[in-house]
Design a protein around this motif. Structure first.
Motif, PDB file in Angstrom:
ATOM      1  N   TRP A   1      -2.561  -4.957   3.064  1.00 24.26           N
ATOM      2  CA  TRP A   1      -3.624  -4.103   2.534  1.00 24.26           C
ATOM      3  C   TRP A   1      -4.819  -4.055   3.487  1.00 24.26           C
ATOM      4  O   TRP A   1      -5.369  -2.979   3.744  1.00 24.26           O
ATOM      5  CB  TRP A   1      -4.060  -4.594   1.159  1.00 24.26           C
ATOM      6  CG  TRP A   1      -3.109  -4.213   0.068  1.00 24.26           C
ATOM      7  CD1 TRP A   1      -2.054  -4.938  -0.416  1.00 24.26           C
ATOM      8  CD2 TRP A   1      -3.114  -2.978  -0.670  1.00 24.26           C
ATOM      9  NE1 TRP A   1      -1.408  -4.248  -1.409  1.00 24.26           N
ATOM     10  CE2 TRP A   1      -2.031  -3.046  -1.595  1.00 24.26           C
ATOM     11  CE3 TRP A   1      -3.914  -1.846  -0.655  1.00 24.26           C
ATOM     12  CZ2 TRP A   1      -1.745  -2.011  -2.485  1.00 24.26           C
ATOM     13  CZ3 TRP A   1      -3.635  -0.810  -1.543  1.00 24.26           C
ATOM     14  CH2 TRP A   1      -2.560  -0.895  -2.438  1.00 24.26           C
TER      15      TRP A   1
ATOM     16  N   PRO B   1       0.826  -1.214   0.000  1.00 28.21           N
ATOM     17  CA  PRO B   1       0.000   0.000   0.000  1.00 28.21           C
ATOM     18  C   PRO B   1       0.859   1.263   0.000  1.00 28.21           C
ATOM     19  O   PRO B   1       1.878   1.328   0.691  1.00 28.21           O
ATOM     20  CB  PRO B   1      -0.795  -0.117   1.310  1.00 28.21           C
ATOM     21  CG  PRO B   1      -0.740  -1.556   1.677  1.00 28.21           C
ATOM     22  CD  PRO B   1       0.556  -2.073   1.169  1.00 28.21           C
TER      23      PRO B   1
ATOM     24  N   ASP C   1      -6.665   0.417   9.539  1.00 23.92           N
ATOM     25  CA  ASP C   1      -6.060   1.533  10.265  1.00 23.92           C
ATOM     26  C   ASP C   1      -6.646   2.864   9.837  1.00 23.92           C
ATOM     27  O   ASP C   1      -6.848   3.762  10.664  1.00 23.92           O
ATOM     28  CB  ASP C   1      -4.539   1.548  10.036  1.00 23.92           C
ATOM     29  CG  ASP C   1      -3.832   0.406  10.732  1.00 23.92           C
ATOM     30  OD1 ASP C   1      -4.431  -0.202  11.646  1.00 23.92           O
ATOM     31  OD2 ASP C   1      -2.681   0.102  10.355  1.00 23.92           O
TER      32      ASP C   1
ATOM     33  N   PHE D   1      -3.890  -1.907   6.386  1.00 22.03           N
ATOM     34  CA  PHE D   1      -3.861  -0.497   6.010  1.00 22.03           C
ATOM     35  C   PHE D   1      -5.276   0.081   6.009  1.00 22.03           C
ATOM     36  O   PHE D   1      -5.525   1.140   6.587  1.00 22.03           O
ATOM     37  CB  PHE D   1      -3.219  -0.330   4.632  1.00 22.03           C
ATOM     38  CG  PHE D   1      -3.136   1.092   4.176  1.00 22.03           C
ATOM     39  CD1 PHE D   1      -2.022   1.872   4.459  1.00 22.03           C
ATOM     40  CD2 PHE D   1      -4.182   1.676   3.465  1.00 22.03           C
ATOM     41  CE1 PHE D   1      -1.948   3.198   4.040  1.00 22.03           C
ATOM     42  CE2 PHE D   1      -4.121   2.999   3.065  1.00 22.03           C
ATOM     43  CZ  PHE D   1      -2.997   3.759   3.344  1.00 22.03           C
TER      44      PHE D   1
END
Length: 396
Positions: A73, A29, A79, A76
């Protein structure tokens, strides 16, 4: 997407869905995906993200790592989206382009991993009691169906009583492989075999009659209710409508030879389910010397299981496994009456913090969250403070 006849008239709701498809070519990412996720668009109030990635890193070490931990991914996106009250509802993994093609289905929930194709659904947590993941499936088409470098993954779900099918697929490229593409396309669609009657299949439209669009596309379809005629004047109007607000190719990302494509939809619907099966009562929460008591009520048609559990979460959770503590509803039951139950969580299992918490009720039979409390704070464990005369004083 197909509608069932509602029992009562419900007001129309508008829900916003943002769909992403991206062939990431094994890349990690990038640092910032705000444009992709429309995080800076102040005119959007999104309810659901549907994210389909293709050609994720599917080397041996990557697959072993992703089996034990969340893939980079997924981590990410969790988050970035969890601070905005989005929770990962379900993951289905394999390799390919994404199609949002609504359909009717009935099955069971599961999680699927098939190499480099990933399909994620995020929803704001208040919608979770009205989202039931019915099943996930994968169809490898590489190496005569034995290898997942090509193929599709599928998630079936109920959304406020409506049935939805989402497919993320990756097909062979280039015009010379047109026949192979069509063969793979048919094989992926064949995984939509449902037991219920009058189920719309993706094959029930003109994609079968022409060359499908294979790369970086988002396709969608609704099955509307029949319109009223002279012979059927009592047919009601459609209970849902899908409006395309945007369809964009994001050219600023350069980690892959493909550019991500996104679309944003407004889904107007009359919910066929207006109340959760379980109502958790934060106003009935109280702390005693060793217990946190939780009261909850059930609808008359809810079938509970000894394997149902209630999880305690901090606000800002990433997914259903992020609980601080949990309790089996039958093991820790304190009392019950007609429709009202009480269970407890040992206070020693709960961290002392000023953070807000949520309670989720997870149904083992439905494999879904069926009730969520309002956010609340837990009273500190120390209820009493010593006064000047060593007398116990209430601490506020």
């Amino acid at each position: 997407m197909a509608a069932m006849n509602p029992q009562t008239e419900l007001r129309v709701r508008t829900l916003s869905i943002h769909v992403v498809t991206w062939n990431v070519a094994s890349a990690a990412p990038p640092p910032d995906l705000s444009d992709l996720l429309q995080l800076n668009n102040l005119n959007l109030n999104l309810d659901v993200y549907v994210i389909g990635l293709q050609e994720m890193n599917c080397g041996i070490m990557s697959l072993l790592s992703d089996t034990a931990f969340e893939d980079p991914w997924s981590s990410f996106f969790m988050d970035v989206l969890s601070p905005l009250s989005f929770v990962k509802a379900q993951t289905s993994v394999a390799r390919g382009s994404l199609e949002l093609l609504p359909a009717l289905c009935r099955s069971e929930v599961s999680s699927v991993r098939m190499q480099g194709l990933l399909l994620l659904i995020f929803a704001k947590y208040q919608h979770l009691p009205f989202i039931q993941i019915l099943s996930t499936k994968s169809t490898p088409t590489g190496l005569f169906g034995y290898w997942g470098n090509k193929g599709g993954v599928n998630i079936f779900l109920k959304f406020y009583g409506y049935y939805v099918s989402i497919i993320n697929c990756h097909l062979p490229p280039h015009m010379a492989n047109n026949d192979q593409r069509l063969e793979h396309f048919d094989r992926i669609l064949e995984m939509q075999n449902f037991e219920a009657q009058d189920i719309p299949n993706i094959l029930d439209h003109d994609e079968k009659k022409r060359k499908p669009a294979w790369t970086d596309r988002i396709l969608w379809r609704l099955k509307r209710q029949p319109q009223a005629t002279i012979h059927t004047p009592t047919l009601s109007a459609p209970h849902f409508t899908l409006f395309l607000r945007s369809y964009v190719s994001h050219m600023l990302y350069s980690i892959s030879d493909h550019k991500p494509v996104t679309s944003t939809f407004d889904l107007e619907l009359k919910p066929l389910v207006s109340a959760p099966l379980i109502t958790l009562l934060p106003e009935s929460l109280c702390t005693e010397e060793s217990d946190l008591l939780i009261s909850y009520s059930l609808t008359a048609d809810f079938l509970s299981s000894p394997w149902d559990w209630i999880g305690l979460y901090k606000v800002g959770l990433r997914h259903i496994n992020d609980y601080v503590s949990y309790v089996w509803v039958r093991d820790n039951q304190v009392s019950f009456s007609d429709g009202l139950n009480q269970v407890y969580i040992d206070i020693s299992d709960i961290p002392e913090t000023e953070d807000q918490f949520l309670l989720f009720y997870y149904s083992n039979n439905l494999h879904s969250v069926v009730g969520i409390s309002k956010p609340f704070k837990i009273q500190p464990r120390s209820f009493l403070a010593e006064g000047p005369l060593d007398e116990a004083q209430p601490q506020i």
